[in-house]
Write a protein that holds these residues in place. Structure first.
Motif, PDB file in Angstrom:
ATOM      1  N   ARG A   1       2.773   2.895  -3.672  1.00 20.26           N
ATOM      2  CA  ARG A   1       1.544   2.859  -2.871  1.00 20.26           C
ATOM      3  C   ARG A   1       1.119   1.414  -2.603  1.00 20.26           C
ATOM      4  NH1 ARG A   1       3.237   7.001  -3.724  1.00 20.26           N
ATOM      5  NH2 ARG A   1       4.369   6.306  -1.878  1.00 20.26           N
TER       6      ARG A   1
ATOM      7  N   GLU B   1       3.250   0.096   0.205  1.00 23.16           N
ATOM      8  CA  GLU B   1       2.881   0.709   1.481  1.00 23.16           C
ATOM      9  C   GLU B   1       1.437   0.395   1.887  1.00 23.16           C
ATOM     10  OE1 GLU B   1       3.678   4.863   1.019  1.00 23.16           O
ATOM     11  OE2 GLU B   1       5.792   4.522   0.522  1.00 23.16           O
TER      12      GLU B   1
ATOM     13  N   ASP C   1      -1.226   1.620   0.698  1.00 28.49           N
ATOM     14  CA  ASP C   1      -1.920   2.902   0.814  1.00 28.49           C
ATOM     15  C   ASP C   1      -3.158   2.876  -0.072  1.00 28.49           C
ATOM     16  OD1 ASP C   1      -2.743   5.499   1.077  1.00 28.49           O
ATOM     17  OD2 ASP C   1      -0.777   6.394   0.688  1.00 28.49           O
TER      18      ASP C   1
END
Length: 258
Positions: A191, A194, A196
């Motif tokens: 995460r 990314e 995120d």
């Protein structure tokens, strides 16, 4: 150019005597980074209702643990403090609408254990900064965002906690690392790569094994301070991700700042 922000998993107090591969990673990173003018250290073991910046001229080395070998209690990390910086940062948060204070505060083991490897000469001034275990990731991410607006470029911000932290599993012992340790570690790293943020802030619902990895939040919250203070479009580096004592993911991350 600003120094990065760091997240360090500080492990057991025993890491002060021999941190193994994590200690080598801490030492190597300390040697690779430009020497900071000061360090702001957010430790999972300094917990208050509102942000408190330690303003002691010479922060005490706090041995905030029991039942360990006597050699641990003889260790000292005699770094100076930075009272003027503590006052400046507290005022900087207040100017943004935060409650913030200064106060006498020593260096708990979440601070001085990794600092013994990162900066073994203990010459760089250290300002402890509290977190709030009663508040969640969003609060600590916002704290990092507010802090980076007033943090000097030559000051290093370190969040010190643990990527996984289940002391019940630690005490139960065993020979193998539980599967949730690597699963949680890989999810967090994925995460972060990314970017995120939505998933990260909601990690307790979305991450595999989140409640096993963190029965309570406090040891992951310093990660969100470091992440909030980072450049959202900047680089993310994994400097170490070994496992210690079967259940402690010793991840060491670096995030670039603006």
């Amino acid at each position: 150019m600003s120094l990065p922000t760091l997240f360090v998993s500080h492990g057991s107090p025993m890491e002060a005597l021999d941190a193994g591969a994590a200690g080598e990673a801490w030492r190597a990173l300390g040697q690779a980074l430009p020497t900071p003018a000061a360090i702001v250290m957010v430790s999972a073991h300094f917990d208050t209702r509102i942000p408190v910046f330690g303003n002691a001229k010479r922060p005490a080395t706090v041995h905030d643990f029991h039942g360990f070998p006597e050699a641990l209690y003889r260790l000292d990390y005699p770094a100076p403090g930075a009272p003027a910086l503590a006052d400046q940062l507290a005022q900087g948060l207040r100017d943004q609408g935060w409650e913030a204070e200064t106060g006498e505060q020593g260096l708990d083991h979440g601070a001085w254990v990794p600092l013994r490897y990162l900066y073994p000469d203990a010459r760089i001034p250290v300002v402890p900064l509290s977190m709030s275990a009663a508040r969640g990731p969003e609060y600590h991410f916002a704290l990092g965002q507010a802090l980076t607006r007033v943090l000097p470029a030559d000051t290093l911000l370190i969040g010190s906690g643990s990527l996984t932290h289940n002391l019940g599993d630690f005490r139960r012992g065993g020979d193998e690392s539980p599967g949730y340790v690597r699963n949680f570690q890989q999810w967090i790293q994925g995460r972060l790569r990314e970017r995120d943020l939505e998933a990260l802030l909601d990690y307790r619902r979305q991450a595999p094994g989140a409640r096993q990895a963190h029965p309570t939040d406090e040891h992951l919250l310093p990660l969100f301070v470091a992440l909030g203070a980072a450049d959202p479009q900047g680089s993310f580096q994994v400097h170490h991700d070994g496992i210690a004592h079967r259940i402690l993911a010793m991840d060491l991350y670096g995030f670039s700042r603006h």
